[in-house]
Design a protein around this motif. Structure first.
Motif, PDB file in Angstrom:
ATOM      1  N   GLU A 213     104.262  98.164   3.001  1.00 60.80           N
ATOM      2  CA  GLU A 213     103.568  97.452   1.936  1.00 60.80           C
ATOM      3  C   GLU A 213     102.542  98.343   1.237  1.00 60.80           C
ATOM      4  OE1 GLU A 213     102.169  94.076   4.159  1.00 60.80           O
ATOM      5  OE2 GLU A 213     104.148  93.109   4.106  1.00 60.80           O
ATOM      6  N   ASP A 214     101.930  99.258   1.983  1.00 58.42           N
ATOM      7  CA  ASP A 214     100.949 100.174   1.401  1.00 58.42           C
ATOM      8  C   ASP A 214     101.617 101.317   0.634  1.00 58.42           C
ATOM      9  OD1 ASP A 214      98.904  98.658   2.382  1.00 58.42           O
ATOM     10  OD2 ASP A 214      98.355 100.043   3.993  1.00 58.42           O
TER      11      ASP A 214
ATOM     12  N   PRO B 259     102.855 100.688  -3.629  1.00 62.28           N
ATOM     13  CA  PRO B 259     102.025 100.954  -4.815  1.00 62.28           C
ATOM     14  C   PRO B 259     101.941 102.444  -5.173  1.00 62.28           C
ATOM     15  CG  PRO B 259     100.940  99.377  -3.387  1.00 62.28           C
ATOM     16  CD  PRO B 259     102.126  99.904  -2.630  1.00 62.28           C
ATOM     17  N   TYR B 260     101.948 103.324  -4.176  1.00 62.39           N
ATOM     18  CA  TYR B 260     101.976 104.757  -4.453  1.00 62.39           C
ATOM     19  C   TYR B 260     103.262 105.109  -5.200  1.00 62.39           C
ATOM     20  CZ  TYR B 260      98.169 105.763  -1.167  1.00 62.39           C
ATOM     21  OH  TYR B 260      96.967 105.826  -0.521  1.00 62.39           O
TER      22      TYR B 260
ATOM     23  N   GLU C  80     105.118 103.168  -6.947  1.00 62.44           N
ATOM     24  CA  GLU C  80     105.095 102.574  -8.287  1.00 62.44           C
ATOM     25  C   GLU C  80     104.247 103.416  -9.231  1.00 62.44           C
ATOM     26  OE1 GLU C  80     103.994  98.393 -10.541  1.00 62.44           O
ATOM     27  OE2 GLU C  80     103.206  98.744  -8.523  1.00 62.44           O
ATOM     28  N   LYS C  81     103.062 103.824  -8.770  1.00 65.37           N
ATOM     29  CA  LYS C  81     102.160 104.603  -9.627  1.00 65.37           C
ATOM     30  C   LYS C  81     102.829 105.872 -10.121  1.00 65.37           C
ATOM     31  CE  LYS C  81      97.780 106.920  -9.996  1.00 65.37           C
ATOM     32  NZ  LYS C  81      96.451 107.129  -9.496  1.00 65.37           N
TER      33      LYS C  81
ATOM     34  N   ASP D  91     107.013  90.140  -4.912  1.00 63.69           N
ATOM     35  CA  ASP D  91     106.293  90.860  -5.957  1.00 63.69           C
ATOM     36  C   ASP D  91     106.939  92.224  -6.195  1.00 63.69           C
ATOM     37  OD1 ASP D  91     104.097  91.342  -7.796  1.00 63.69           O
ATOM     38  OD2 ASP D  91     103.198  92.598  -6.245  1.00 63.69           O
ATOM     39  N   TYR D  92     107.261  92.927  -5.125  1.00 63.70           N
ATOM     40  CA  TYR D  92     107.886  94.246  -5.247  1.00 63.70           C
ATOM     41  C   TYR D  92     109.283  94.135  -5.846  1.00 63.70           C
ATOM     42  CZ  TYR D  92     104.112  95.878  -2.149  1.00 63.70           C
ATOM     43  OH  TYR D  92     102.909  96.183  -1.589  1.00 63.70           O
TER      44      TYR D  92
ATOM     45  N   ILE E 107     108.986  93.847  -9.482  1.00 60.94           N
ATOM     46  CA  ILE E 107     108.644  95.125 -10.105  1.00 60.94           C
ATOM     47  C   ILE E 107     109.877  96.014 -10.253  1.00 60.94           C
ATOM     48  CG2 ILE E 107     107.339  97.269  -9.754  1.00 60.94           C
ATOM     49  CD1 ILE E 107     105.132  95.385  -8.480  1.00 60.94           C
TER      50      ILE E 107
ATOM     51  N   ASN F 279      96.557  88.735  -8.250  1.00 60.29           N
ATOM     52  CA  ASN F 279      97.460  89.797  -8.703  1.00 60.29           C
ATOM     53  C   ASN F 279      98.864  89.261  -8.981  1.00 60.29           C
ATOM     54  OD1 ASN F 279      95.487  91.756  -8.686  1.00 60.29           O
ATOM     55  ND2 ASN F 279      95.993  92.485  -6.634  1.00 60.29           N
TER      56      ASN F 279
ATOM     57  N   ASN G  17     100.676  89.595 -12.505  1.00 51.53           N
ATOM     58  CA  ASN G  17     101.999  90.207 -12.674  1.00 51.53           C
ATOM     59  C   ASN G  17     102.958  89.237 -13.355  1.00 51.53           C
ATOM     60  OD1 ASN G  17     100.955  92.443 -11.440  1.00 51.53           O
ATOM     61  ND2 ASN G  17     102.012  92.146  -9.498  1.00 51.53           N
TER      62      ASN G  17
ATOM     63  N   ASP H  58      90.022  94.680 -10.559  1.00 50.11           N
ATOM     64  CA  ASP H  58      91.255  94.103 -11.113  1.00 50.11           C
ATOM     65  C   ASP H  58      90.937  93.008 -12.124  1.00 50.11           C
ATOM     66  OD1 ASP H  58      92.732  95.734  -9.475  1.00 50.11           O
ATOM     67  OD2 ASP H  58      93.290  94.166  -8.058  1.00 50.11           O
TER      68      ASP H  58
END
Length: 182
Positions: A38-39, A42-43, A45-46, A80-81, A84, A116, A120, A155
């Motif tokens: 899960e952590d 986001p990396y 995605e960025k 959510d992922y 995306i 969030n 989204n 945020d």
């Protein structure tokens, strides 16, 4: 990459390491492994590492099929992922709505996540051309942030700016100005 919120210069090596970990790990601690996955997303995605984004969602999808693994928060993050990585904003909207419905009760421990998710969802509505629903969902995120006293969270500052942008798109520039002056 990001390290405790800071960018690092070696993100390509970081992604290679993450890819190796995911391929080679002997998962003997499910809670920690879920948190790791899960952590990592986001990396990915960025830095637009679509390969790892897909890999992480595939692994999470597989793991969370077992109802004994994870909690509502984990499933909400998965949806959510999936939103995306989806190519179609209408599919993304369905995943975000499912993510939101997965959260049974909003409380101080999950309010940042819930805000969030609504944010989204709002962006996906905007991408699909539905400004009214984009405004409604961004408004919900802002109202929840106020209710749970996280209006000054970073945020939320971005959220208010985006809400103002949506108001302008909806032909309401004076409301947008008022929102930005709050």
């Amino acid at each position: 990459g990001m390290c405790h919120g800071n960018d690092v210069l070696y993100y390509n090596q970081l992604f290679e390491m993450i890819d190796s970990i995911v391929d080679l790990i002997d998962n003997d601690d499910m809670k920690t492994y879920l948190l790791f996955l899960e952590d990592v997303f986001p990396y990915c995605e960025k830095y637009e590492n679509h390969h790892l984004m897909q890999k992480v969602t595939d692994i999470l999808s597989s793991l969370l099929k077992d109802s004994n693994i994870g909690a509502d928060k984990d499933r909400a993050l998965l949806y959510d992922y999936l939103a995306i990585v989806a190519d179609d904003p209408l599919v993304s909207i369905q995943y975000e709505e499912r993510a939101i419905s997965t959260i049974k009760k909003v409380h101080s421990g999950n309010i940042v996540l819930v805000c969030n998710l609504y944010t989204n969802l709002s962006h996906f509505y905007h991408m699909s051309g539905n400004i009214k629903s984009a405004l409604d969902n961004m408004g919900t995120a802002l109202q929840l942030a106020k209710k749970f006293k996280i209006e000054n969270h970073h945020d939320n500052l971005v959220r208010r700016r985006n809400y103002a942008t949506f108001l302008v798109a909806a032909g309401q520039p004076l409301y947008a100005l008022a929102e930005l002056m709050k």
